[in-house]
Design a protein around this motif. Structure first.
Motif: not given
Ligand code: FES
Ligand SMILES: [Fe+2]
Length: 358
Positions: A66, A68-71, A85, A87-90
């Motif tokens: 991702c 955003h923060r690489a999950l 994603c 983690y934060h849903g993107m």
């Protein structure tokens, strides 16, 4: 003729200014049946990739990270035709473009992840690895009509190897090992295998090995799947390409048919072998086996697939054991014998393709 076996982890490959794998090739990423309602994470040629189907069923492949923060995106969910994603849903579409940021109207301009060219054909998902990420495919993915013609029924599987991909090529191009490794399934008398009539030819990036074994005892898998009378004439036709091999084997009652005739009858096993590097020292082996049952199609197919799986598990044990021993003993000379002609030819082709990619 001999060939130097360049074995990752054993030989020093760093001075040669070559890519670890041939590029500008279609590789097999997955069987179509692996992609249903969950994302699939798979590292291919050192790239961590997530594969998934969109709402229309089309397969996409994205970098598994991702923005955003690489999950890993593969730990997310399929949602609305894209992948969300975990983690934060993107939400990303199949091109890797972010199409939704939860709680935020504006999507940042750089909110996207890398996508790969993929094609799904004949039950196989192919992925293109070009010279660099922007290099578009120069051709469409290979056809494999055996899967889509009505002449055969087939099944398959995916094995992970803790060994370099070229050791799998070596194994598949040299079927003399059947008499020693696969006695319980597709083997047979070792002497018959080692003395088979064998012809090796090369054309461009393709190597063909044809072996005939006449008047031989049918091995267990053949007897289980086909009503052979006594002795059989067997053929093995191996076609190597840099990313996959096709192996057409089978047998007819001895003395009844011309083995060079592609319309020969008898019992057929047509193997497809996608050999896709995961890293320099590990690989994915994505295989299928197709057959032509005379009776009880489902029962015969199950027998053939189960016995093939057992056969390939035997190969995996040997090849991983072989690689561990190579690591233990280091870079020492290896002697070639007559059965290595096809494998050595394939190694020359891989060497050439790795050089072209400079
Ligand atoms: S890490 Fe993927 S949305 Fe935050
Ligand atoms: Fe084998």
């Amino acid at each position: 003729m001999s060939v130097k076996l360049h074995i990752p982890g054993v030989c020093d490959l760093t001075t040669q200014n070559k890519t670890p794998f041939p590029l500008n090739q279609w590789y097999v990423a997955a069987l179509s049946t692996e992609l249903a309602d969950q994302p699939l994470a798979r590292t291919l040629l050192n790239h961590a990739v997530v594969l998934f189907r969109d709402a229309s069923g089309k397969v996409s492949a994205l970098e598994d990270r991702c923005c955003h923060r690489a999950l890993p995106l593969s730990s997310g969910t399929l949602d609305g035709g894209g992948i969300r994603c975990g983690y934060h849903g993107m939400l990303y579409d199949g091109s890797g473009q972010c199409i939704e940021v939860p709680g935020q109207d504006v999507i940042p301009r750089r909110a996207k992840v890398k996508s790969f060219f993929v094609e799904e054909k004949d039950g196989l998902v192919w992925i293109w690895f070009g010279q660099d990420e922007q290099t578009e495919p120069v051709s469409s993915a290979p056809d494999y009509p055996v899967h889509s013609s009505g002449d055969y029924i087939w099944g398959g599987g995916v094995y992970h190897y803790r060994a370099p991909y070229q050791l799998i090529h070596d194994n598949l191009l040299d079927l003399s090992h059947l008499g020693y490794v696969h006695l319980r399934t597709i083997g047979g008398d070792p002497g018959t295998h080692m003395n088979a009539d064998m012809k090796t030819t090369a054309d461009g990036d393709c190597v063909r090995v044809v072996r005939h074994m006449r008047d031989s005892t049918p091995p267990p898998t053949y007897v289980a799947a086909y009503p052979f009378k006594e002795k059989i004439d067997r053929w093995q036709e191996i076609e190597f390409l840099p990313s996959h091999l096709k192996i057409w084997t089978g047998g007819v009652n001895a003395g009844t048919e011309d083995l060079d005739n592609p319309d020969r009858g008898g019992f057929h096993m047509r193997g497809f072998h996608g050999v896709t590097p995961e890293t320099e020292t590990s690989a994915h082996y994505i295989w299928t086996i197709a057959t032509n049952p005379q009776t009880d199609p489902e029962g015969t197919l199950k027998k053939v697939v189960d016995q093939t799986a057992l056969t390939f598990e035997e190969d995996k044990v040997v090849i991983e054991n072989q690689y561990q021993n190579m690591l233990k003993f280091g870079d020492q000379p290896m002697v070639s014998i007559h059965v290595d002609a096809g494998a050595n030819q394939a190694r020359r082709i891989i060497e050439k393709l790795r050089t072209q990619a400079e």
